[in-house]
Write a protein that holds these residues in place. Structure first.
Motif, mmCIF file in Angstrom:
data_model
loop_
_atom_site.group_PDB
_atom_site.id
_atom_site.type_symbol
_atom_site.label_atom_id
_atom_site.label_comp_id
_atom_site.label_asym_id
_atom_site.label_seq_id
_atom_site.Cartn_x
_atom_site.Cartn_y
_atom_site.Cartn_z
ATOM 1 N N ILE A 126 0.872 -1.168 0.000
ATOM 2 C CA ILE A 126 0.000 0.000 0.000
ATOM 3 C C ILE A 126 0.908 1.217 0.000
ATOM 4 C CG2 ILE A 126 -1.720 1.324 1.290
ATOM 5 C CD1 ILE A 126 -2.686 -1.348 2.456
ATOM 6 N N SER A 127 0.710 2.101 -0.968
ATOM 7 C CA SER A 127 1.533 3.301 -1.060
ATOM 8 C C SER A 127 0.991 4.418 -0.183
ATOM 9 C CB SER A 127 1.612 3.798 -2.500
ATOM 10 O OG SER A 127 2.334 2.883 -3.278
ATOM 11 N N TYR A 128 -0.282 4.724 -0.359
ATOM 12 C CA TYR A 128 -0.853 5.810 0.418
ATOM 13 C C TYR A 128 -2.370 5.698 0.449
ATOM 14 C CZ TYR A 128 -1.552 7.944 -4.213
ATOM 15 O OH TYR A 128 -1.907 8.189 -5.510
ATOM 16 N N ALA A 129 -2.947 6.422 1.385
ATOM 17 C CA ALA A 129 -4.394 6.538 1.462
ATOM 18 C C ALA A 129 -4.779 7.915 0.940
ATOM 19 C CB ALA A 129 -4.865 6.385 2.910
ATOM 20 N N VAL A 130 -5.943 8.002 0.340
ATOM 21 C CA VAL A 130 -6.460 9.289 -0.106
ATOM 22 C C VAL A 130 -7.409 9.776 0.982
ATOM 23 C CG1 VAL A 130 -7.772 10.518 -1.871
ATOM 24 C CG2 VAL A 130 -6.223 8.645 -2.526
ATOM 25 N N LEU A 131 -7.050 10.900 1.584
ATOM 26 C CA LEU A 131 -7.828 11.506 2.651
ATOM 27 C C LEU A 131 -8.712 12.595 2.060
ATOM 28 C CD1 LEU A 131 -8.400 12.007 5.718
ATOM 29 C CD2 LEU A 131 -6.487 13.621 5.657
ATOM 30 N N SER A 132 -9.992 12.527 2.338
ATOM 31 C CA SER A 132 -10.944 13.548 1.900
ATOM 32 C C SER A 132 -11.239 14.452 3.087
ATOM 33 C CB SER A 132 -12.231 12.884 1.405
ATOM 34 O OG SER A 132 -13.218 13.852 1.124
ATOM 35 N N TYR A 133 -11.016 15.760 2.896
ATOM 36 C CA TYR A 133 -11.200 16.726 3.986
ATOM 37 C C TYR A 133 -12.118 17.853 3.541
ATOM 38 C CZ TYR A 133 -10.276 20.533 7.203
ATOM 39 O OH TYR A 133 -10.429 21.556 8.100
ATOM 40 N N GLY A 134 -13.040 18.235 4.391
ATOM 41 C CA GLY A 134 -13.914 19.381 4.131
ATOM 42 C C GLY A 134 -15.013 19.035 3.156
ATOM 43 N N GLY A 135 -15.687 20.053 2.707
ATOM 44 C CA GLY A 135 -16.765 19.866 1.749
ATOM 45 C C GLY A 135 -17.998 19.275 2.401
ATOM 46 N N ILE A 136 -19.033 19.169 1.577
ATOM 47 C CA ILE A 136 -20.296 18.594 2.032
ATOM 48 C C ILE A 136 -20.723 17.540 1.024
ATOM 49 C CG2 ILE A 136 -22.724 19.059 2.535
ATOM 50 C CD1 ILE A 136 -21.882 21.900 3.307
ATOM 51 N N LEU A 137 -20.884 16.314 1.503
ATOM 52 C CA LEU A 137 -21.284 15.190 0.657
ATOM 53 C C LEU A 137 -20.391 15.033 -0.567
ATOM 54 C CD1 LEU A 137 -25.153 15.701 0.823
ATOM 55 C CD2 LEU A 137 -23.794 14.052 2.114
ATOM 56 N N GLY A 138 -19.094 15.218 -0.375
ATOM 57 C CA GLY A 138 -18.136 15.037 -1.462
ATOM 58 C C GLY A 138 -17.994 16.227 -2.389
ATOM 59 N N ILE A 139 -18.716 17.307 -2.133
ATOM 60 C CA ILE A 139 -18.617 18.504 -2.969
ATOM 61 C C ILE A 139 -17.773 19.546 -2.241
ATOM 62 C CG2 ILE A 139 -19.919 20.377 -4.072
ATOM 63 C CD1 ILE A 139 -22.282 18.393 -4.226
ATOM 64 N N GLY A 140 -16.728 20.007 -2.926
ATOM 65 C CA GLY A 140 -15.868 21.032 -2.343
ATOM 66 C C GLY A 140 -14.804 20.499 -1.407
ATOM 67 N N ASP A 141 -14.651 19.178 -1.328
ATOM 68 C CA ASP A 141 -13.641 18.626 -0.440
ATOM 69 C C ASP A 141 -12.266 18.677 -1.101
ATOM 70 O OD1 ASP A 141 -14.421 16.695 -2.285
ATOM 71 O OD2 ASP A 141 -14.105 15.031 -0.926
ATOM 72 N N LYS A 142 -11.235 18.659 -0.269
ATOM 73 C CA LYS A 142 -9.860 18.580 -0.739
ATOM 74 C C LYS A 142 -9.377 17.158 -0.484
ATOM 75 C CE LYS A 142 -8.204 22.080 1.751
ATOM 76 N NZ LYS A 142 -7.244 23.083 2.245
ATOM 77 N N LEU A 143 -8.571 16.662 -1.389
ATOM 78 C CA LEU A 143 -8.006 15.332 -1.250
ATOM 79 C C LEU A 143 -6.515 15.444 -0.990
ATOM 80 C CD1 LEU A 143 -9.817 13.598 -4.245
ATOM 81 C CD2 LEU A 143 -10.591 13.806 -1.878
ATOM 82 N N PHE A 144 -6.010 14.524 -0.178
ATOM 83 C CA PHE A 144 -4.594 14.488 0.150
ATOM 84 C C PHE A 144 -4.074 13.068 0.070
ATOM 85 C CE2 PHE A 144 -6.361 18.062 2.492
ATOM 86 C CZ PHE A 144 -5.493 19.071 2.152
ATOM 87 N N ALA A 145 -2.867 12.919 -0.418
ATOM 88 C CA ALA A 145 -2.181 11.630 -0.385
ATOM 89 C C ALA A 145 -1.464 11.548 0.953
ATOM 90 C CB ALA A 145 -1.185 11.534 -1.530
ATOM 91 N N VAL A 146 -1.823 10.552 1.739
ATOM 92 C CA VAL A 146 -1.229 10.373 3.066
ATOM 93 C C VAL A 146 -0.457 9.058 3.070
ATOM 94 C CG1 VAL A 146 -1.694 10.091 5.530
ATOM 95 C CG2 VAL A 146 -3.124 11.624 4.161
ATOM 96 N N PRO A 147 0.832 9.105 3.387
ATOM 97 C CA PRO A 147 1.595 7.846 3.457
ATOM 98 C C PRO A 147 0.888 6.853 4.375
ATOM 99 C CG PRO A 147 3.051 9.730 3.710
ATOM 100 C CD PRO A 147 1.639 10.263 3.756
ATOM 101 N N TRP A 148 0.750 5.635 3.902
ATOM 102 C CA TRP A 148 0.024 4.616 4.657
ATOM 103 C C TRP A 148 0.577 4.441 6.062
ATOM 104 C CZ3 TRP A 148 -4.535 2.741 4.606
ATOM 105 C CH2 TRP A 148 -4.822 1.562 5.297
ATOM 106 N N ASP A 149 1.896 4.473 6.181
ATOM 107 C CA ASP A 149 2.490 4.240 7.500
ATOM 108 C C ASP A 149 2.351 5.436 8.443
ATOM 109 O OD1 ASP A 149 4.358 5.832 6.203
ATOM 110 O OD2 ASP A 149 5.996 4.417 6.400
ATOM 111 N N ALA A 150 1.783 6.556 7.971
ATOM 112 C CA ALA A 150 1.519 7.692 8.849
ATOM 113 C C ALA A 150 0.182 7.542 9.570
ATOM 114 C CB ALA A 150 1.539 8.993 8.043
ATOM 115 N N LEU A 151 -0.628 6.604 9.125
ATOM 116 C CA LEU A 151 -1.938 6.365 9.730
ATOM 117 C C LEU A 151 -1.853 5.246 10.766
ATOM 118 C CD1 LEU A 151 -3.953 6.388 6.423
ATOM 119 C CD2 LEU A 151 -4.210 8.077 8.259
ATOM 120 N N THR A 152 -2.551 5.426 11.873
ATOM 121 C CA THR A 152 -2.639 4.396 12.911
ATOM 122 C C THR A 152 -4.094 3.974 13.030
ATOM 123 O OG1 THR A 152 -0.803 5.407 14.122
ATOM 124 C CG2 THR A 152 -2.199 3.858 15.332
ATOM 125 N N LEU A 153 -4.348 2.690 12.895
ATOM 126 C CA LEU A 153 -5.708 2.176 13.005
ATOM 127 C C LEU A 153 -6.112 2.092 14.475
ATOM 128 C CD1 LEU A 153 -8.205 0.958 11.629
ATOM 129 C CD2 LEU A 153 -7.080 -1.273 11.773
#
Length: 138
Positions: A58-85
Motif C-alpha cells: 500500500i503506497s498511500y491513502a487518499v484523505l478527503s477533507y472538508g466539503g459537504i457530501l463530497g462537494i468542495g472537499d480537498k483530497l490528500f495523499a497520506v503515506p500509509w504508514d503515517a496512519l494508525t488504526l
C-alpha cells in the motif's frame, strides 16, 4: 484465506497477529473510515487506498477533507504508514494539525495527480511538501 477464516465483514483471523486488531483486512472495510488527529479533531475520511501493484504494498491513502457530501472537499495523499488504526473506535489517527489541512492545497476529484510520475510518488511518501497533492506529514 477461505470464507471460514473471515468474519464476514472483511476482517480475517490470523493466528500470528500481534496487534490490537486483525492483521489482514479488506480494503473496503477501511474506506470511509474517519480520520482524527491526537487532539480528537476530525480530519476527514479515507476515500481510497492506493496500492503499488508491482511492489505489492500500500503506497498511500487518499484523505478527503472538508466539503459537504463530497462537494468542495480537498483530497490528500497520506503515506500509509503515517496512519494508525484505532480498532476500538473504528477510525484512523493521523499526527497532523487540522490547520495544516486547511492551509494545504490538496487536489480535487477531477484533477488527480499523475501517479505514474515517480517524483510524485516519492513526494507523497516522503511528505516533503513539494507537491500540492501530497500532505506533508511530520
Amino acid at each position: 484465506m477461505n470464507e471460514l477464516q473471515s468474519d464476514g465483514f472483511g476482517a480475517f483471523a490470523v493466528s500470528d497477529s500481534h496487534g490490537p486488531g486483525p492483521r489482514l483486512m479488506g480494503a473496503d472495510t477501511l474506506i470511509g473510515n474517519s480520520v482524527v488527529n491526537h487532539q480528537d479533531e476530525d480530519l476527514g475520511t479515507i476515500l481510497d487506498i492506493m496500492m503499488d501493484v508491482r511492489a505489492g504494498t500500500i503506497s498511500y491513502a487518499v484523505l478527503s477533507y472538508g466539503g459537504i457530501l463530497g462537494i468542495g472537499d480537498k483530497l490528500f495523499a497520506v503515506p500509509w504508514d503515517a496512519l494508525t488504526l484505532d480498532t476500538k473506535n473504528e477510525r484512523f489517527t493521523l499526527d497532523v494539525a487540522k490547520e495544516r489541512l486547511e492551509a494545504s492545497a490538496g487536489f480535487d476529484k477531477d484533477n488527480w495527480p499523475h501517479v505514474a510520475d515517480q517524483t510524485w510518488g516519492k513526494d507523497a511518501r516522503g511528505g516533503n511538501g513539494t507537491q500540492a497533492s501530497a500532505l506533508p506529514v511530520s
